[in-house]
Design an enzyme around this catalytic site. Structure first.
Site, PDB file in Angstrom:
ATOM      1  N   SER A 152       0.872  -1.188   0.000  1.00 59.59           N
ATOM      2  CA  SER A 152       0.000   0.000   0.000  1.00 59.59           C
ATOM      3  C   SER A 152       0.903   1.231   0.000  1.00 59.59           C
ATOM      4  O   SER A 152       2.077   1.146   0.388  1.00 59.59           O
ATOM      5  CB  SER A 152      -0.842   0.006   1.280  1.00 59.59           C
ATOM      6  OG  SER A 152      -1.385   1.288   1.516  1.00 59.59           O
ATOM      7  N   TYR A 165      -2.360  -1.160  10.416  1.00 60.52           N
ATOM      8  CA  TYR A 165      -2.300  -1.300   8.946  1.00 60.52           C
ATOM      9  C   TYR A 165      -0.998  -0.709   8.414  1.00 60.52           C
ATOM     10  O   TYR A 165      -0.283  -1.351   7.637  1.00 60.52           O
ATOM     11  CB  TYR A 165      -3.510  -0.587   8.327  1.00 60.52           C
ATOM     12  CG  TYR A 165      -3.635  -0.777   6.830  1.00 60.52           C
ATOM     13  CD1 TYR A 165      -4.163  -1.951   6.304  1.00 60.52           C
ATOM     14  CD2 TYR A 165      -3.235   0.214   5.931  1.00 60.52           C
ATOM     15  CE1 TYR A 165      -4.286  -2.131   4.925  1.00 60.52           C
ATOM     16  CE2 TYR A 165      -3.353   0.048   4.567  1.00 60.52           C
ATOM     17  CZ  TYR A 165      -3.891  -1.132   4.072  1.00 60.52           C
ATOM     18  OH  TYR A 165      -4.009  -1.302   2.702  1.00 60.52           O
TER      19      TYR A 165
HETATM   20  P1  NAD Z   1     -10.960  -6.324  -0.366  1.00 58.53           P
HETATM   21  O1  NAD Z   1     -11.528  -6.185   0.983  1.00 58.53           O
HETATM   22  O2  NAD Z   1     -11.860  -6.454  -1.532  1.00 58.53           O
HETATM   23  O3  NAD Z   1      -9.947  -7.548  -0.432  1.00 58.53           O
HETATM   24  C1  NAD Z   1      -9.320  -8.131   0.659  1.00 58.53           C
HETATM   25  C2  NAD Z   1      -9.467  -9.624   0.509  1.00 58.53           C
HETATM   26  O4  NAD Z   1      -8.737 -10.288   1.562  1.00 58.53           O
HETATM   27  C3  NAD Z   1     -10.936 -10.065   0.640  1.00 58.53           C
HETATM   28  O5  NAD Z   1     -11.244 -10.946  -0.424  1.00 58.53           O
HETATM   29  C4  NAD Z   1     -10.974 -10.808   1.977  1.00 58.53           C
HETATM   30  O6  NAD Z   1     -11.912 -11.862   2.003  1.00 58.53           O
HETATM   31  C5  NAD Z   1      -9.548 -11.347   2.033  1.00 58.53           C
HETATM   32  N1  NAD Z   1      -9.156 -11.695   3.391  1.00 58.53           N
HETATM   33  C6  NAD Z   1      -9.259 -10.936   4.513  1.00 58.53           C
HETATM   34  N2  NAD Z   1      -8.809 -11.622   5.556  1.00 58.53           N
HETATM   35  C7  NAD Z   1      -8.407 -12.834   5.101  1.00 58.53           C
HETATM   36  C8  NAD Z   1      -7.849 -13.972   5.703  1.00 58.53           C
HETATM   37  N3  NAD Z   1      -7.631 -14.015   7.012  1.00 58.53           N
HETATM   38  N4  NAD Z   1      -7.543 -15.040   4.929  1.00 58.53           N
HETATM   39  C9  NAD Z   1      -7.762 -15.013   3.588  1.00 58.53           C
HETATM   40  N5  NAD Z   1      -8.295 -13.956   2.960  1.00 58.53           N
HETATM   41  C10 NAD Z   1      -8.617 -12.889   3.713  1.00 58.53           C
HETATM   42  O7  NAD Z   1     -10.004  -5.068  -0.558  1.00 58.53           O
HETATM   43  P2  NAD Z   1      -8.846  -4.767  -1.614  1.00 58.53           P
HETATM   44  O8  NAD Z   1      -8.764  -3.322  -1.699  1.00 58.53           O
HETATM   45  O9  NAD Z   1      -9.027  -5.552  -2.858  1.00 58.53           O
HETATM   46  O10 NAD Z   1      -7.562  -5.262  -0.826  1.00 58.53           O
HETATM   47  C11 NAD Z   1      -6.606  -6.152  -1.372  1.00 58.53           C
HETATM   48  C12 NAD Z   1      -5.221  -5.756  -0.898  1.00 58.53           C
HETATM   49  O11 NAD Z   1      -4.897  -4.491  -1.447  1.00 58.53           O
HETATM   50  C13 NAD Z   1      -5.099  -5.625   0.617  1.00 58.53           C
HETATM   51  O12 NAD Z   1      -3.888  -6.185   1.045  1.00 58.53           O
HETATM   52  C14 NAD Z   1      -5.108  -4.130   0.823  1.00 58.53           C
HETATM   53  O13 NAD Z   1      -4.404  -3.739   1.977  1.00 58.53           O
HETATM   54  C15 NAD Z   1      -4.392  -3.660  -0.433  1.00 58.53           C
HETATM   55  N6  NAD Z   1      -4.626  -2.250  -0.757  1.00 58.53           N
HETATM   56  C16 NAD Z   1      -5.862  -1.805  -1.132  1.00 58.53           C
HETATM   57  C17 NAD Z   1      -6.021  -0.451  -1.414  1.00 58.53           C
HETATM   58  C18 NAD Z   1      -7.331   0.128  -1.841  1.00 58.53           C
HETATM   59  O14 NAD Z   1      -7.455   1.353  -1.916  1.00 58.53           O
HETATM   60  N7  NAD Z   1      -8.349  -0.687  -2.157  1.00 58.53           N
HETATM   61  C19 NAD Z   1      -4.945   0.429  -1.318  1.00 58.53           C
HETATM   62  C20 NAD Z   1      -3.717  -0.061  -0.923  1.00 58.53           C
HETATM   63  C21 NAD Z   1      -3.568  -1.400  -0.657  1.00 58.53           C
END
Ligand code: NAD
Length: 269
Positions: A152, A165
């Site tokens: 991130s 986080y």
């Molecule tokens: P999201 O909530 O759609 O995806 C997160 C996924 O992780 C979900 O499918 C959830 O079921 C899964 N998950 C959570 N806990 C889990 C566990 N214990 N075991 C297995 N799976 C688990 O959100 P996203 O934005 O797609 O996030 C994906 C990644 O991207 C994350 O690591 C997040 O920190 C990172 N990220 C997202 C953003 C953003 O703006 N969306 C920005 C920076 C980083």
């Protein structure tokens, strides 16, 4: 992209958002994909359907295989089983995408220990253990491999009220570098992407509210949030042989968010 066809990729947390887009894109590139979910098999099936549609363009058998694999990445036993199942059912494991992630909001002095542990256990310890199990397999079978950590912008930007986080993603940056250095000679490349604000369920609170979204996007130099497909494209590149000489790097994909936008104008005239 070069070198992806026929490789096997395991994507954690692949039932929504960035993980789902990565699974679909890698299948489209000809990878066999293991789609990890924690507790929603229907969403995993949805990812699988979309991935196979993209991969096969309506052909009945295009050679791309997919697998749905349950597992909570905060549980070591689940991770070991998930990696074993992927290898057993898909024949190997070449690419690991550490995508699963969660966040909780609280003033730091009020954070519950259990909440702090939960975020670190999923985002950082889980990523490390998934990498450990994948590396064991790569070394035992003497094959090269790729690990990509979904970090991130908060790998480098401190995020008040989200200390666990921020800490987890800061740690992930070091995890990327440490493993990259440790296994470079064995042909295992380790990189990360650092998304900025991206339209996914983790951001439902502002993506579904036009006013809040406008505020968020006003902070982004390019003036808009990122898409999951933009993140998946970078992951496909880093996983491919096009990135054969890249290791230990985190690629920031953030519309300029990490460019210190306050410096756009001179502070003193
Ligand atoms: P999201 O909530 O759609 O995806 C997160 C996924 O992780 C979900 O499918 C959830 O079921 C899964 N998950 C959570 N806990 C889990 C566990 N214990 N075991 C297995 N799976 C688990 O959100 P996203 O934005 O797609 O996030 C994906 C990644 O991207 C994350 O690591 C997040 O920190 C990172 N990220 C997202 C953003 C953003 O703006 N969306 C920005 C920076 C980083």
């Amino acid at each position: 992209m070069k070198g992806l066809k026929g490789k096997t990729a395991l994507i954690t947390g692949a039932t929504s958002g960035i993980g789902q887009a990565i699974a679909i894109r890698l299948a489209q590139e000809g990878c066999h994909v293991a789609i990890n979910y924690r507790r929603n098999p229907e969403s995993a099936e949805d990812t699988q359907t979309q991935a196979m549609e993209k991969a096969c363009h309506q052909m009945e058998d295009c050679g791309v295989r997919s697998l749905i694999v349950q597992g909570d990445v905060s549980q070591e036993v689940d991770i070991i089983k998930m990696v074993e199942t992927t290898i057993e059912k898909l024949g190997s494991l070449d690419i690991l995408i550490n995508n699963a992630g969660i966040q909780t909001e609280s003033p730091s002095h009020e954070v519950e220990t259990a909440d702090f542990d939960r975020v670190l256990n999923v985002n950082l310890r889980g990523a490390f253990l998934c990498a450990r199990e994948t590396i064991k397999h790569l070394l035992a079978t003497n094959r090269p491999g790729v690990i990509i950590n979904i970090s991130s912008v908060h790998e480098i930007i401190p995020r008040p009220f989200y200390a666990s986080y921020s800490i987890s993603k800061g740690g992930m940056g070091n995890l990327t570098k440490t493993l990259a250095l440790e296994y470079a000679q064995q042909g295992i490349r380790v990189n990360g992407i650092a998304p900025g604000a991206t339209v996914t369920p983790i951001n439902d609170d502002w993506t579904n509210d036009p006013e809040k979204r406008a505020v968020v996007e006003s902070h982004i130099p390019m003036g808009r949030a990122g898409t999951t497909e933009e993140m998946a494209a970078a992951v496909a590149f880093l996983a491919s042989d096009e990135a054969a000489y890249i290791t230990g790097q985190t690629l920031f994909i953030d519309g300029g968010l990490t460019l210190y936008a306050d410096f756009r104008e001179a502070w003193s005239a």
